[in-house]
Design a protein around this motif. Structure first.
Motif, short mmCIF file in Angstrom:
data_model
loop_
_atom_site.label_atom_id
_atom_site.label_comp_id
_atom_site.label_asym_id
_atom_site.label_seq_id
_atom_site.Cartn_x
_atom_site.Cartn_y
_atom_site.Cartn_z
N TRP A 51 0.60 14.23 -15.79
CA TRP A 51 -0.49 15.84 -15.07
C TRP A 51 0.51 16.19 -13.81
N THR A 52 0.82 15.70 -13.02
CA THR A 52 1.61 15.74 -11.69
C THR A 52 3.60 16.46 -12.05
N GLY A 53 3.75 15.24 -13.13
CA GLY A 53 5.23 15.65 -13.40
C GLY A 53 5.63 14.63 -12.14
N VAL A 54 5.06 14.53 -10.98
CA VAL A 54 5.84 13.23 -10.06
C VAL A 54 5.19 11.67 -10.55
N MET A 55 6.38 10.59 -10.09
CA MET A 55 5.34 9.46 -9.63
C MET A 55 4.87 9.42 -8.36
N TYR A 56 4.02 8.50 -9.10
CA TYR A 56 3.40 7.84 -7.27
C TYR A 56 4.19 6.50 -6.58
N ASN A 57 4.21 6.41 -5.60
CA ASN A 57 4.55 5.37 -4.90
C ASN A 57 4.10 4.43 -4.98
N GLU A 58 5.04 3.46 -6.07
CA GLU A 58 4.21 1.47 -6.61
C GLU A 58 4.06 1.03 -5.31
N THR A 59 4.31 1.20 -3.87
CA THR A 59 3.73 0.07 -3.44
C THR A 59 2.66 0.49 -2.64
N HIS A 60 2.40 1.75 -2.57
CA HIS A 60 1.02 2.41 -1.87
C HIS A 60 -0.15 2.35 -3.53
N GLY A 61 0.10 1.91 -4.67
CA GLY A 61 -0.28 1.83 -5.58
C GLY A 61 -1.49 0.45 -5.34
N LYS A 62 -0.15 -0.41 -5.17
CA LYS A 62 -0.47 -1.81 -5.36
C LYS A 62 -1.33 -2.11 -3.49
N VAL A 63 -0.93 -1.51 -2.56
CA VAL A 63 -1.82 -1.66 -1.46
C VAL A 63 -2.87 -1.09 -1.72
N HIS A 64 -3.30 -0.07 -2.16
CA HIS A 64 -4.67 0.45 -2.62
C HIS A 64 -5.39 -0.53 -3.93
N VAL A 69 -9.79 -4.51 -4.66
CA VAL A 69 -9.77 -6.13 -5.32
C VAL A 69 -10.32 -7.02 -3.83
N ILE A 70 -9.88 -6.99 -2.83
CA ILE A 70 -9.97 -7.87 -2.19
C ILE A 70 -11.61 -7.48 -1.28
N PHE A 71 -11.40 -6.22 -1.55
CA PHE A 71 -12.92 -5.85 -0.17
C PHE A 71 -13.79 -5.54 -1.38
N PHE A 72 -13.95 -5.35 -2.25
CA PHE A 72 -14.78 -5.35 -3.21
C PHE A 72 -15.37 -6.46 -3.91
N ASN A 73 -14.21 -7.61 -3.16
CA ASN A 73 -14.76 -9.30 -3.60
C ASN A 73 -16.38 -9.33 -2.53
N PHE A 110 -17.35 -1.45 3.87
CA PHE A 110 -16.47 -0.27 4.74
C PHE A 110 -15.04 -0.98 4.24
N GLY A 111 -14.38 -1.53 4.37
CA GLY A 111 -12.43 -1.90 3.38
C GLY A 111 -12.94 -1.20 2.48
N PHE A 112 -13.29 -1.64 1.49
CA PHE A 112 -13.69 -1.33 0.25
C PHE A 112 -13.57 0.84 -0.14
N GLY A 113 -14.50 1.03 1.42
CA GLY A 113 -14.65 2.73 1.20
C GLY A 113 -13.17 3.44 1.46
N LEU A 114 -12.27 2.27 3.09
CA LEU A 114 -11.56 2.88 3.82
C LEU A 114 -10.17 2.99 2.00
N SER A 115 -10.43 1.46 1.34
CA SER A 115 -9.15 1.63 0.36
C SER A 115 -9.28 2.85 -0.48
N GLN A 116 -10.61 3.65 -0.51
CA GLN A 116 -10.19 4.55 -1.10
C GLN A 116 -9.84 5.88 -0.87
N VAL A 117 -10.43 5.53 0.50
CA VAL A 117 -9.97 6.85 1.42
C VAL A 117 -8.36 7.06 1.16
N TYR A 118 -7.86 5.52 1.27
CA TYR A 118 -5.75 5.44 1.64
C TYR A 118 -5.71 6.38 -0.24
N PHE A 119 -6.69 5.95 -0.70
CA PHE A 119 -6.11 5.59 -2.73
C PHE A 119 -5.59 7.54 -2.29
#
Length: 174
Positions: A51-64, A69-73, A110-119
């Motif tokens: 869609w965008t023509g650019v790759m996302y930062n894989e480290t940021h994707g893994k952090v997200h 997953v952790i905060f969801f659980n 709250f952690g799960f919500g902040l993870s989505q802000v990070y995303f």
């Protein structure tokens, strides 16, 4: 996890005991959030380079991914214990015996919500602004099909002329 808790709720004697408790809330969120929201995230990660023509930062994707997953659980797993202990749904106030599990669940939410802000801030916005390395035509190993035959991002008129298909490779039902 949602499937296993669904098996427990499918047994009538246990379901009668757990009906309208936080166990049902935990089951509901494990099925819907884990089943649909995480599927939408994976779809975004798969298609966004096209869609965008650019790759996302894989480290940021893994952090997200891992923080989600952790905060969801952390948010929803304790709700099973609350339901088994008899905490009812839809109550504005609850007895003090449920405070510890509720507090842990709140921290997870709250952690799960902040993870989505990070995303949004670290993955989506940089890609929408075109920041990152250019995405190749086929960014993934299994990227096969006509949509991967065009450059990233796909041009407005993807195919000026209809593409020639290899008929021998297609299966004809008849």
């Amino acid at each position: 996890m949602g499937g296993f808790t669904g098996l427990i709720l499918a047994m009538a004697p246990i379901d009668i005991q757990l009906q309208d408790t936080y166990y049902v809330v935990a089951h509901f969120h494990y099925v819907l959030v884990a089943g649909s929201l995480f599927a939408m995230f994976s779809g975004y990660y798969y298609w966004a380079p096209k869609w965008t023509g650019v790759m996302y930062n894989e480290t940021h994707g893994k952090v997200h991914f891992w923080t989600s997953v952790i905060f969801f659980n952390v948010a929803f797993f304790p709700q099973h214990f609350l339901g088994l202990a008899g905490m009812p749904r839809r109550y504005a106030d609850y007895p003090m015996q449920f405070t510890d599990w509720n507090m842990l669940s709140t921290v997870g939410a709250f952690g799960f919500g902040l993870s989505q802000v990070y995303f949004l801030l670290m993955v989506v916005l940089p890609m929408m602004r075109g920041k990152g390395e250019p995405a190749p035509q086929r960014p993934w190993e299994g990227a096969e099909g006509l949509e991967w035959e065009v450059p990233s991002p796909a041009p407005f008129h993807t195919f000026e002329t209809p593409p020639k298909l290899n008929v021998s490779a297609t299966k004809v039902i008849g």
